[in-house]
Design a protein around this motif. Structure first.
Motif: not given
Lengths: 154, 154
Positions: A47-51, A56, B15-18, B23, B66
């Protein structure tokens, strides 16, 4: 005996999102002095990803911010001969994202002092993943005085 | 009918963290165009703090990054007359933390275009909490081309 990180040794009750040992939902980075620099290793969660597959940028900034802050606190402590680091806060930080950062596996953070004054330090840091420097950061970290809401927060 | 945010409308599976609507452990910011600017409102959770009562600077950076990225994507989409925003990534972002940001209650994010080129925009943004601008950000956001890992990630 396991070596303690700066955070575990000096701020074990901190709930900081980036580096508080007591924040189980935070990033819980652990910074270790190595000579003149500070080093940390950290493993992203999905869940720390950007995609998918890439970390991120906001998380990258949070990692570099907290790691740099501890480099500054450690440096200011040593410079004054204190036995505890001062409570330092971030005044500014500027992140350059040089390439996509893979989110699989560990990232390494390195920080060093670029400038030093009585109550503050400018820190330069980088994030290395997959053998490459993926991001850099330059920030200013200031020791707060009594009366600031962050004073004695640890 | 409820108005959809830019993220919900154009990247509902992100699913971007920000800012990813998909997500559930991320910040899930929702950015809305208002004339020439983009606005978001967001409420911190306790684990987003730096210390009790104050929001972590890394989270502040993640919010501004973001939100600014979506201001850039929206701007570039409108400039070219496209019906979908391009996939934009952050090249750099610089955050100034002007004062401690209270973590109780909502924060407001505002972003506007400062510079615009064919494939990128420089965005200036601010975070307002407790009636005061607590942080500012200036960042560069770039529309990626086919072959970049972020291309068509939405």
């Amino acid at each position: 005996m396991t070596e303690l990180s700066l955070q575990e040794k000096y701020a074990p009750k901190s709930i900081c999102f980036g580096c508080g040992p007591a924040n189980s939902q935070g990033l819980q980075i652990k910074s270790f002095p190595q000579g003149d620099i500070a080093v940390a290793h950290w493993t992203p969660k999905p869940f720390h990803e950007a995609f998918p597959g890439m970390l991120n940028g906001g998380i990258i900034g949070a990692l570099l911010d907290c790691h740099s802050n501890w480099m500054a606190a450690w440096h200011l402590m040593n410079k004054t001969g204190a036995d505890q680091p001062p409570c330092t806060v971030t005044a500014d930080f500027a992140v350059k994202l040089l390439r996509p950062t893979p989110s699989k596996g560990e990232v390494e953070l390195k920080a060093r002092v670029a400038e030093s004054k009585e109550d503050r330090a400018v820190i330069e840091a980088e994030l290395i993943a997959g053998g490459k420097t993926c991001a850099t950061c330059r920030g200013t970290f200031v020791a707060v005085k009594p009366g600031h809401p962050a004073y004695h927060r640890w």
